[in-house]
Design a protein around this motif. Structure first.
Motif, PDB file in Angstrom:
ATOM      1  N   GLU A 224      74.574   7.941  91.200  1.00 25.43           N
ATOM      2  CA  GLU A 224      74.301   7.232  89.953  1.00 25.43           C
ATOM      3  C   GLU A 224      75.506   6.410  89.542  1.00 25.43           C
ATOM      4  O   GLU A 224      75.390   5.249  89.141  1.00 25.43           O
ATOM      5  CB  GLU A 224      73.982   8.234  88.847  1.00 25.43           C
ATOM      6  N   GLU A 225      76.588   7.037  89.699  1.00 24.25           N
ATOM      7  CA  GLU A 225      77.855   6.368  89.338  1.00 24.25           C
ATOM      8  C   GLU A 225      78.024   5.100  90.150  1.00 24.25           C
ATOM      9  O   GLU A 225      78.334   4.035  89.634  1.00 24.25           O
ATOM     10  CB  GLU A 225      79.009   7.340  89.611  1.00 24.25           C
ATOM     11  N   VAL A 226      77.728   5.207  91.434  1.00 24.58           N
ATOM     12  CA  VAL A 226      77.874   4.058  92.327  1.00 24.58           C
ATOM     13  C   VAL A 226      76.949   2.932  91.884  1.00 24.58           C
ATOM     14  O   VAL A 226      77.374   1.770  91.780  1.00 24.58           O
ATOM     15  CB  VAL A 226      77.572   4.470  93.791  1.00 24.58           C
TER      16      VAL A 226
ATOM     17  N   THR B 135      74.048  18.419  93.348  1.00 27.89           N
ATOM     18  CA  THR B 135      73.979  17.759  92.047  1.00 27.89           C
ATOM     19  C   THR B 135      75.136  16.787  91.887  1.00 27.89           C
ATOM     20  O   THR B 135      74.984  15.689  91.343  1.00 27.89           O
ATOM     21  CB  THR B 135      74.039  18.794  90.920  1.00 27.89           C
ATOM     22  N   LEU B 136      76.239  17.191  92.407  1.00 25.87           N
ATOM     23  CA  LEU B 136      77.396  16.303  92.328  1.00 25.87           C
ATOM     24  C   LEU B 136      77.138  15.020  93.096  1.00 25.87           C
ATOM     25  O   LEU B 136      77.466  13.917  92.655  1.00 25.87           O
ATOM     26  CB  LEU B 136      78.619  17.022  92.900  1.00 25.87           C
ATOM     27  N   HIS B 137      76.480  15.198  94.249  1.00 22.37           N
ATOM     28  CA  HIS B 137      76.146  14.033  95.069  1.00 22.37           C
ATOM     29  C   HIS B 137      75.278  13.065  94.272  1.00 22.37           C
ATOM     30  O   HIS B 137      75.526  11.855  94.247  1.00 22.37           O
ATOM     31  CB  HIS B 137      75.406  14.525  96.317  1.00 22.37           C
ATOM     32  N   ASP B 138      74.269  13.609  93.568  1.00 21.33           N
ATOM     33  CA  ASP B 138      73.401  12.780  92.740  1.00 21.33           C
ATOM     34  C   ASP B 138      74.201  12.008  91.715  1.00 21.33           C
ATOM     35  O   ASP B 138      74.042  10.803  91.541  1.00 21.33           O
ATOM     36  CB  ASP B 138      72.372  13.666  92.008  1.00 21.33           C
TER      37      ASP B 138
ATOM     38  N   PRO C 212      71.587  23.137  84.674  1.00 22.59           N
ATOM     39  CA  PRO C 212      70.943  21.929  84.141  1.00 22.59           C
ATOM     40  C   PRO C 212      71.866  20.711  84.175  1.00 22.59           C
ATOM     41  O   PRO C 212      71.389  19.600  84.303  1.00 22.59           O
ATOM     42  CB  PRO C 212      70.581  22.313  82.705  1.00 22.59           C
ATOM     43  N   ASP C 213      73.144  20.881  84.009  1.00 18.63           N
ATOM     44  CA  ASP C 213      74.016  19.700  83.971  1.00 18.63           C
ATOM     45  C   ASP C 213      75.017  19.768  85.125  1.00 18.63           C
ATOM     46  O   ASP C 213      74.931  20.606  86.011  1.00 18.63           O
ATOM     47  CB  ASP C 213      74.724  19.607  82.634  1.00 18.63           C
ATOM     48  N   PHE C 214      76.036  18.927  85.066  1.00 19.72           N
ATOM     49  CA  PHE C 214      77.002  18.849  86.170  1.00 19.72           C
ATOM     50  C   PHE C 214      78.165  19.768  85.941  1.00 19.72           C
ATOM     51  O   PHE C 214      79.324  19.391  86.086  1.00 19.72           O
ATOM     52  CB  PHE C 214      77.526  17.420  86.332  1.00 19.72           C
ATOM     53  N   ARG C 215      77.874  21.013  85.561  1.00 21.30           N
ATOM     54  CA  ARG C 215      78.992  21.918  85.352  1.00 21.30           C
ATOM     55  C   ARG C 215      79.563  22.365  86.689  1.00 21.30           C
ATOM     56  O   ARG C 215      78.865  22.404  87.691  1.00 21.30           O
ATOM     57  CB  ARG C 215      78.538  23.117  84.541  1.00 21.30           C
TER      58      ARG C 215
END
Lengths: 152, 507
Positions: B396-398, B389-392, B355-358
């Motif tokens: 978002e960060e960008v 997911t990391l890419h997502d 569910p999260d960015f673990r």
């Protein structure tokens, strides 16, 4: 000849038994021996410390006194005493030409030094220690000490 | 100096007799000597008399030194000289009742002036020779009865007796006392017993081991040292070469005490080899011992092999952690990160989306290194998922950073506008001040001209003054303000005007 015979006798005796606080460190030849002494009673000046003594024997021992000095290294400091210079030279009449007697031996010298430390209460060096240590080039047996203190 | 028979009287007889009979003598001392004490003064006197010394100069024996004597038991400490630390030798007593060897006293007093002799122990003065007295008889007796070993013990003498006899023994009877060789130009020493055999100081080689040595040592060498001669084992009396004696004792000797082979398993049996061999036939532990030893060796081998492997694993894990940290720097310190083992059978759905960015587990499940890239492995899929997911999250960060940038841009613009506005105001103020100063100047100038015209009273001069003033101000603002004319009565309204402009800027 005389010296090595006598030192051989002393060595066999010391391998057998030594007074408390005195240990034989090195006696490979009949010229230089190393002894360790500790002050047994609870004199706070010398608590928990071990001092290393170097004996240098002449060929004429025991007629002639041995040269006895404290050695300094990492684990063996020079004990504080008003008659012991910071380079390890000891001002004790017993070790001088006049005060020496052939009935003394390595063990008795160690015991004398031990009791000399035991009875001391002053944590100080002799007068003029700095100058003496800096300028003295003589060997201990050639230095003419003046023995004035009868308390020790 | 080649005297016909260089032998002192007592030995003379013996030696000549033995050489004449040409047979090895044994126990000759008894024939010659008589009671130990009696012949000594005679013999000593004989060997010390000038004539005999000249004749037998080459057989001089050295009397034993009491200080180097070996005592059978440790001597009583009361009988020991404090200077030489050995039992007294010819002791004397000082007036203070301290005892010393005569010789030691002389040594001790040698460096002192004759009048200032003192007792080494108590420093009492020793005035005259009368202060040096003989010791009581009982002391001397006690000293005499000390038991010593012969000084030639090393050479082979086994004599042990009262000290009082040692001099006679060495000087007269001991066969091992070194004497000078009978050879005419030989200056070496030889044992008394070999004296009659002539000079033995030449080199020979041992027949068995080919070592070269002196003839006089050959016998001793053959008896005790030579490695190639047979000797009997001290335990089982089997004859073996001395060379093999050690291995015989360690491996063969049936009398050598060894322990059962089962010691490593716990058997406590220890006996002579012959018995142990019998015991080992029945001892269960001895039968198992080889097997155990083999096991032990194998275990040791494996342990030795494991050590480099463990080190390798450590290095690899370190490398892996580094790589993981590089990939996921945010979670590098998160110890509580839940590690899901994709191979764990209890984990019902290892490929379920997290569910999260673990991050993936820091240490991978123990798969062999070759299979890591296999597409069928569950860890691979989970990796792709995590990457997505990391890419997502990165995207978002960008976008967040882009927003922040715009924000920052606007704020910077506002700041610059505000700043320039203030600068503009400052400039307006300065301009106003300048124009008011100009007003004053014009007023002053016109006042001066006016004065002049009134004093002169001529109208053409007045018009010239006004044209002068209009030429001086070139800017439009000044022209409008100058329009009312440079009269002294119009000064007030001008000033109010400048005040009103200032208020405008403030608003």
């Amino acid at each position: 000849m005389f010296a090595s015979k006598r030192l051989g006798k002393e060595l066999t005796k010391m391998h057998g038994k030594l007074p408390p606080g005195i240990t034989l460190v090195k006696a490979d030849d009949f010229q230089t021996w190393l002894m360790d002494i500790q002050v047994i009673d609870s004199n706070p000046i010398y608590q928990g410390e071990t001092y290393r003594l170097k004996f240098i024997f002449s060929g004429n021992y025991p007629i002639e006194a041995p040269e006895v000095v404290f050695l300094k290294d990492d684990s063996h400091p020079i004990p504080w005493h008003p008659h012991i210079y910071s380079n390890g030279i000891i001002c004790l009449d017993l070790l001088d030409r006049q005060g020496w007697s052939p009935v003394h031996n390595v063990e008795s010298v160690c015991v004398s030094l031990q009791s000399m430390l035991t009875s001391n209460t002053k944590k100080e060096r002799p007068q003029g220690d700095d100058n003496f240590v800096r300028y003295n080039t003589q060997r201990p047996r050639d230095i003419s000490f003046v023995f004035h203190d009868n308390q020790v | 100096m080649s005297s016909p028979s260089p032998i002192p009287p007592p030995n003379d007889r013996r030696s000549s007799r033995s050489s004449s009979s040409a047979a090895p003598y044994a126990g000759d001392g008894i024939l010659v000597g008589g009671p130990p004490g009696s012949p000594s003064p005679l013999a000593l006197r004989a060997s010390n008399s000038p004539s005999s010394r000249r004749r037998h100069s080459r057989i001089v024996k050295t009397p034993p030194e009491f200080q180097s004597l070996d005592y059978v038991s440790a001597p009583d400490s009361n009988l020991v000289c404090l200077i030489c630390h050995t039992p007294f030798d010819k002791p004397v007593q000082l007036s203070c009742e301290h005892y010393f060897c005569r010789e030691c006293l002389d040594h001790a007093w040698a460096p002192q002036a004759s009048g200032r002799k003192t007792c080494p122990t108590c420093r009492n003065k020793v005035e005259t020779d009368k202060d040096i007295r003989p010791v009581p008889k009982i002391i001397e007796t006690m000293l005499d009865e000390l038991v010593v070993k012969c000084p030639n013990t090393k050479a082979g003498c086994t004599w042990t007796e009262h000290r009082v006899n040692v001099n006679d023994h060495v000087m007269l009877y001991c066969e091992y006392t070194p004497v000078e060789c009978s050879g005419t130009d030989c200056r070496l020493q030889i044992s008394q017993k070999d004296f009659h055999k002539g000079c033995l100081h030449y080199t020979v080689s041992c027949d068995d081991c080919h070592a070269s040595l002196m003839k006089k040592d050959l016998e001793e060498h053959k008896r005790n040292i030579c490695a190639n001669r047979k000797t009997s084992c001290a335990l089982c009396s089997v004859e073996v070469l001395r060379l093999d004696l050690k291995s015989h004792i360690n491996k063969d000797c049936p009398k050598h005490v060894i322990s059962c082979q089962g010691t490593i398993v716990g058997c406590k049996f220890t006996a002579e080899r012959a018995e142990v061999v019998l015991h080992e036939v029945n001892c269960a532990m001895a039968t198992m011992a080889p097997h155990f030893r083999e096991q032990q060796a194998r275990i040791e081998r494996n342990e030795a092999r494991m050590e480099p492997l463990a080190r390798k694993v450590g290095i690899l894990e370190d490398g892996l952690t580094n790589i993981t940290n590089m990939l996921y720097p945010a979670n590098s310190n998160d110890q509580s990160f839940p590690v899901t083992d994709p191979l764990d059978p209890n984990d019902t759905d290892p490929q379920a989306p997290t569910p999260d960015f673990r991050l993936p587990p820091a240490s991978f499940p123990p798969v062999p290194p070759g299979n890591e890239g296999a597409p069928t492995q569950p860890p691979f899929d989970s990796q792709v998922h995590h990457l997505l997911t990391l890419h997502d999250s990165l995207r978002e960060e960008v976008s967040r950073i882009a927003n922040a940038l715009t924000d920052l841009d606007g704020r910077t613009n506002m700041m610059i506008i505000n700043e320039s506005q203030r600068a503009k105001d400052e400039m307006l103020h300065a301009n106003a001040a300048i124009s008011s100063l100009r007003m004053h100047l014009q007023w002053l100038v016109s006042a001066t001209i006016h004065q002049r015209t009134t004093s002169a009273g001529s109208s053409p001069a007045k018009t010239a003054g006004s044209t002068n003033v209009s030429a001086g101000g070139s800017s439009a603002t000044r022209a409008t303000s100058a329009r009312p004319g440079p009269s002294a009565t119009l000064q007030g309204p001008f000033r109010r005007l400048s005040d009103s402009t200032r208020q405008d800027t403030k608003l």
